[in-house]
Motif scaffolding. Structure first.
Motif, PDB file in Angstrom:
ATOM      1  N   VAL A   1       0.834  -1.198   0.000  1.00  0.00           N
ATOM      2  CA  VAL A   1       0.000   0.000   0.000  1.00  0.00           C
ATOM      3  C   VAL A   1       0.871   1.252   0.000  1.00  0.00           C
ATOM      4  N   ILE A   2       1.938   1.240   0.799  1.00  0.00           N
ATOM      5  CA  ILE A   2       2.854   2.384   0.848  1.00  0.00           C
ATOM      6  C   ILE A   2       3.512   2.599  -0.507  1.00  0.00           C
TER       7      ILE A   2
ATOM      8  N   PHE B   1       2.421   1.572  -3.412  1.00  0.00           N
ATOM      9  CA  PHE B   1       1.390   1.987  -4.366  1.00  0.00           C
ATOM     10  C   PHE B   1       1.144   3.487  -4.264  1.00  0.00           C
ATOM     11  N   CYS B   2       1.028   3.997  -3.026  1.00  0.00           N
ATOM     12  CA  CYS B   2       0.780   5.427  -2.839  1.00  0.00           C
ATOM     13  C   CYS B   2       1.907   6.269  -3.418  1.00  0.00           C
ATOM     14  N   LYS B   3       3.130   5.776  -3.328  1.00  0.00           N
ATOM     15  CA  LYS B   3       4.261   6.481  -3.932  1.00  0.00           C
ATOM     16  C   LYS B   3       4.254   6.335  -5.447  1.00  0.00           C
TER      17      LYS B   3
ATOM     18  N   VAL C   1       1.829   5.848  -7.681  1.00  0.00           N
ATOM     19  CA  VAL C   1       0.810   6.539  -8.468  1.00  0.00           C
ATOM     20  C   VAL C   1       1.097   8.030  -8.608  1.00  0.00           C
ATOM     21  N   THR C   2       2.030   8.556  -7.838  1.00  0.00           N
ATOM     22  CA  THR C   2       2.380   9.975  -7.953  1.00  0.00           C
ATOM     23  C   THR C   2       3.473  10.218  -8.988  1.00  0.00           C
TER      24      THR C   2
ATOM     25  N   SER D   1       0.045   7.005 -14.977  1.00  0.00           N
ATOM     26  CA  SER D   1      -1.276   6.800 -15.580  1.00  0.00           C
ATOM     27  C   SER D   1      -1.184   6.006 -16.878  1.00  0.00           C
TER      28      SER D   1
ATOM     29  N   ALA E   1       0.322  -1.239  -8.634  1.00  0.00           N
ATOM     30  CA  ALA E   1       1.586  -0.664  -8.173  1.00  0.00           C
ATOM     31  C   ALA E   1       2.689  -0.883  -9.199  1.00  0.00           C
TER      32      ALA E   1
ATOM     33  N   SER F   1       2.143   1.182 -12.429  1.00  0.00           N
ATOM     34  CA  SER F   1       2.395   2.608 -12.208  1.00  0.00           C
ATOM     35  C   SER F   1       3.886   2.895 -12.363  1.00  0.00           C
TER      36      SER F   1
END
Length: 356
Positions: free
Chosen positions: A217-218, A220-222, A224-225, A230, A303, A306
């Motif tokens: 999750v961590i 993934f959050c990084k 996608v930025t 995209s 993830a 991305s």
């Protein structure tokens, strides 16, 4: 040898050897232990290594369609059947098949052979992760461009970690010392887990299952930025329907879910046999494990792709070319994103990730 039709309580001899009766078999401490051990058995490196690579190779979303079809029509029914058999007979694979029909005991030994074959290369893959884990303790990650002379993470993986060479090249048959030591370390940890038994596995499974989810999750959050993320996600979820007309796409999808959920290996039979005979939530437990296993793969794909989109942007390559770059895809993309965490946190997250 047990005769066909005998009840588990009547069976005290299995293939010429003394075995425990069902009443003497130890039981799970809780329902959660059983679920977590089965999830730990199913969820692993293949979910974030093999699944994204297969998606990239076989048309992105098209592969996912074939994967989901194979899940519900092939893997899930087999997995559920195994756990039901283990619970019914209250014995391991050999005892279960012997009770069903004595000559079928050989089926259980086939699963043992399959496990040995798979471990010959799966343990080697885990050895690669061990090398990254050890190297992550450096003050700065050694595959960072500033540390490896501007090399890419893919170059670092092939040239430094694997020291890859063709069989015909000089040194192609040489044993790589660090790879050998890493492999021995993996086998040692496997041995420790086996001698600990199901009770130890049941306790540590909470950590070994939930911690990787948190780390993913961590990441993934990084991911996608990142610039170009995209584009990678779009490739991942957009199906190239032409791939669905090819037999190798369906074959690859079936092999992936069978590899990940791993029915017919005997483990589900053995694990479910430790339930009380009166336990009545086997089906619900199966659905939790099956859904979480595939959900982890699909979420991990977001993830990975991305980061694939970011790598394609940085390297000036099409997304599909990066996505289908080979079996080392996950080591390439995750090693890359781990260098992008701010400040001095990259080694910390790298240690945690490769430890999982």
């Amino acid at each position: 040898m047990a005769v066909a039709g005998a009840t588990p309580q009547d069976v005290s001899v299995e293939m010429g050897k003394q075995v425990s009766t069902a009443s003497e078999r130890p039981k799970w401490g809780s329902r959660g232990q059983f679920i977590m051990v089965l999830m730990g058995y199913a969820i692993g490196l293949g979910n974030i290594w093999r699944f994204p690579y297969m998606c990239g190779k076989y048309g992105g979303g098209a592969f996912m369609i074939a994967y989901i079809f194979s899940l519900f029509c092939i893997a899930a029914p087999l997995f559920i059947c195994e756990t039901v058999l283990g619970h019914k007979f209250q014995l391991g694979p050999v005892g279960t098949f012997t009770n069903m029909y004595a000559p079928w005991a050989g089926v259980a030994y086939v699963s043992i052979i399959m496990t040995c074959v798979i471990l010959t290369y799966y343990q080697a893959l885990l050895g690669w992760a061990v090398i990254y884990f050890v190297q992550s303790f450096a003050a700065k990650l050694p595959w960072h461009p500033d540390e490896c002379g501007g090399c890419t993470t893919g170059d670092y993986f092939g040239q430094t970690v694997l020291n890859a060479a063709s069989f015909g090249d000089e040194g192609g048959w040489d044993v790589q010392g660090k790879l050998f030591l890493a492999l021995m370390a993996v086998w040692f940890v496997t041995w420790l887990a086996l001698i600990g038994g199901k009770n130890v596995l049941g306790k540590i499974a909470y950590f070994t299952v939930l911690f990787p989810v948190l780390l993913l999750v961590i990441i993934f959050c990084k991911a996608v930025t990142l610039e170009g993320a995209s584009d990678g996600v779009a490739y991942y979820i957009t199906p190239d329907m032409s791939h669905l007309t090819k037999a190798n796409t369906w074959s690859a999808a079936a092999s992936q879910i069978l590899f990940s959920l791993s029915p017919a290996m005997g483990t589900a039979i053995a694990m479910s046999s430790y339930h009380e005979r009166t336990y009545d939530r086997i089906l619900q437990d199966n659905l939790v494990v099956i859904c979480c296993n595939s959900g982890f793969s699909i979420f991990g794909g977001f993830a990975v792709f991305s980061i694939v989109g970011y790598l394609a942007e940085q390297r000036g390559l099409p997304v599909e070319e990066v996505a289908s770059s080979g079996t080392g895809l996950a080591f390439d993309v995750f090693a890359e994103v781990l260098t992008l965490f701010p400040g001095g946190s990259s080694p910390f997250f790298s240690v945690c990730f490769f430890f999982m």
